[in-house]
Design a protein around this motif. Structure first.
Motif, PDB file in Angstrom:
ATOM      1  N   ARG A 119      -5.866   1.470   6.803  1.00  0.00           N
ATOM      2  CA  ARG A 119      -6.162   1.080   5.431  1.00  0.00           C
ATOM      3  C   ARG A 119      -7.608   0.621   5.368  1.00  0.00           C
ATOM      4  N   GLU A 120      -8.375   1.279   4.539  1.00  0.00           N
ATOM      5  CA  GLU A 120      -9.798   0.969   4.407  1.00  0.00           C
ATOM      6  C   GLU A 120      -9.990  -0.517   4.087  1.00  0.00           C
ATOM      7  N   THR A 146       0.949   1.458   3.135  1.00  0.00           N
ATOM      8  CA  THR A 146       0.405   2.563   3.928  1.00  0.00           C
ATOM      9  C   THR A 146      -0.275   3.558   2.994  1.00  0.00           C
ATOM     10  N   ASN A 147      -1.061   4.456   3.582  1.00  0.00           N
ATOM     11  CA  ASN A 147      -1.666   5.516   2.786  1.00  0.00           C
ATOM     12  C   ASN A 147      -0.599   6.391   2.145  1.00  0.00           C
ATOM     13  N   ARG A 192      -1.917  -9.158  -2.916  1.00  0.00           N
ATOM     14  CA  ARG A 192      -1.052 -10.256  -3.324  1.00  0.00           C
ATOM     15  C   ARG A 192      -1.748 -11.608  -3.388  1.00  0.00           C
ATOM     16  N   GLY A 193      -2.895 -11.746  -2.727  1.00  0.00           N
ATOM     17  CA  GLY A 193      -3.598 -13.020  -2.753  1.00  0.00           C
ATOM     18  C   GLY A 193      -3.125 -13.967  -1.672  1.00  0.00           C
ATOM     19  N   PHE A 206      -4.036  -4.886  10.594  1.00  0.00           N
ATOM     20  CA  PHE A 206      -3.627  -3.612  10.009  1.00  0.00           C
ATOM     21  C   PHE A 206      -3.268  -3.720   8.534  1.00  0.00           C
ATOM     22  N   CYS A 207      -3.229  -4.946   7.989  1.00  0.00           N
ATOM     23  CA  CYS A 207      -2.536  -5.175   6.721  1.00  0.00           C
ATOM     24  C   CYS A 207      -3.479  -5.348   5.538  1.00  0.00           C
ATOM     25  N   ILE A 208      -3.222  -4.598   4.473  1.00  0.00           N
ATOM     26  CA  ILE A 208      -3.995  -4.679   3.236  1.00  0.00           C
ATOM     27  C   ILE A 208      -3.330  -5.581   2.206  1.00  0.00           C
TER      28      ILE A 208
END
Length: 419
Positions: free
Chosen positions: A327-328, A42-43, A157-158, A150-152
């Motif tokens: 998340r950008e 998260t930010n 992690r690849g 929603f997930c960065i």
């Protein structure tokens, strides 16, 4: 083992890797360094990681400060711009002994972060002991092939990659020989385990192999899993093998079907409830936890009520609540956003509901007996993950004991060892 100051944010996988880094840093001669292992989920996690770097410099003015982890992987320039940071290394580099030797010799670039999507191997961390030896974490998988909106984390992690079963068993035996009674299997997307191996396997195959080949292991626990990916062999172990902890933490995220679809999750509300109901019918002592996000874009009041109600409908007792954070670079960041105050209010309502459910579980245990593993500070952990404060005990940390469960005291229970 003494060594550098470790500041670890985020998940259990980061905890595993922090221990591996600590040992590599000691071998390289970096005992006086400060290593900040960041989180990007998260930010707020990124902000907290950045604050840790600044605080580390204030508290360790002469130390070499090394920043790594998911936030460093996804935003290396931001951390390199901090005057307090001496080096920023990526998630692959942090597990390479040569990188630590270069940093010890000041033979390194300020930023060493590669393309994580090019990484194909999961580094082996041959760790034989953790802290008080009550619980050890064993990384068996890294990365994620899914792209939840929603997930960065996949960009930190690849792609998904797994450790071979033989390697995992070797590590498990080392940990058991080191005195650990409980091993927690960790990964970014644990239930995707094995699809990338030369001989494909499933998580159920791995769990069975560990239990069958490490007879000295008292308890095996799973970290967060995706209910949509539970295979038949794993289900049989969950329901029928008492050495597998009766506690499952589900990557649920929401309780409304339209929001789940917009999140690009792989289960429905009904499937999640049915999973918990069917497992509980076969093994009643299993306690369930879940991650739930409050305030996902487009979430209406009615949709939020579905997420609130699934705590009761699925019988969730350990709920981690996250306020949605755009998340950008993720699709959800481009969706219509909710007001931050509304997100905050919904998160508070979820946490209140979750606290009530957790305390109800603890109250239900009063007067019963259970097996527990003693941790430091006179505390013990039950198989269902409930935390107990022992009245008085001479049992050393790491000991497996039978306990009589007393009354709830806040968010834990009191109890005593049965002689």
């Amino acid at each position: 083992m003494t060594g550098p100051t470790m500041i670890t944010h985020g998940c259990r996988l980061n905890a595993v890797e922090s221990e591996a880094m600590r040992r590599m840093a000691v071998s390289a001669g970096l005992e006086e360094a400060v290593i900040v292992n960041t989180c990007a989920v998260t930010n707020e996690a990124v902000r907290s990681s950045r604050q840790s770097v600044r605080k580390a410099r204030r508290e360790h003015p002469d130390a070499k400060i090394i920043v790594t982890g998911c936030a460093a992987q996804t935003e290396p320039e931001m951390f390199a711009a901090l005057s307090e940071a001496d080096a920023v290394i990526g998630n692959a580099e942090k597990l390479a002994p040569d990188e630590w030797r270069r940093m010890a010799n000041d033979d390194h670039d300020r930023i060493r972060v590669n393309d994580i999507m090019s990484v194909r191997d999961t580094a082996a961390h041959l760790i034989d002991a953790y802290g008080d030896r009550a619980r050890a974490f064993l990384e068996v998988q890294n990365g994620c092939d899914h792209r939840c909106t929603f997930c960065i984390i996949p960009y930190g992690r690849g792609n998904s990659r797994s450790k071979p079963i033989d390697s995992v068993i070797e590590q498990a035996r080392l940990l058991v020989d080191g005195g650990h009674k409980e091993i927690v299997l960790t990964g970014v997307d644990l239930t995707s385990y094995g699809a990338d191996l030369d001989t494909p396997a499933r998580l159920g195959d791995l769990v069975g192999a560990i239990l069958d080949n490490t007879p000295g292991l008292y308890r095996l626990r799973l970290s967060s899993i995706d209910g949509a990916e539970i295979d038949d062999a794993l289900m049989e172990r969950i329901c029928g093998d008492h050495r597998l902890a009766p506690h499952l933490h589900l990557s649920l995220q929401a309780g409304n079907n339209l929001i789940l679809k917009r999140m690009k999750r792989r289960h429905t509300r009904e499937q999640a409830i049915d999973l918990c109901t069917s497992i509980r019918a076969r093994r009643p002592e299993v306690a369930f936890g879940a991650d739930i996000i409050a305030g996902f874009p487009t979430e209406t009041d009615a949709m939020f009520e579905d997420s609130l109600n699934i705590i009761d409908d699925a019988g969730l007792s350990f709920v981690h609540v996250f306020s949605f954070s755009p998340r950008e670079g993720t699709p959800a960041a481009r969706m219509p956003q909710l007001p931050r105050q509304l997100i905050k209010e919904r998160a508070a309502a979820l946490r209140k509901k979750a606290d009530t459910a957790h305390r109800a579980l603890l109250d239900s245990l009063h007067g019963s007996e259970a097996e527990a593993i003693v941790e430091s500070g006179g505390r013990a952990r039950l198989g269902n993950f409930a935390l107990m404060q022992l009245d008085a005990s001479e049992a050393p940390a790491g000991a497996a004991v039978r306990v009589l469960i007393g009354a709830r005291d806040g968010d834990m229970i009191r109890g005593s060892i049965i002689s």
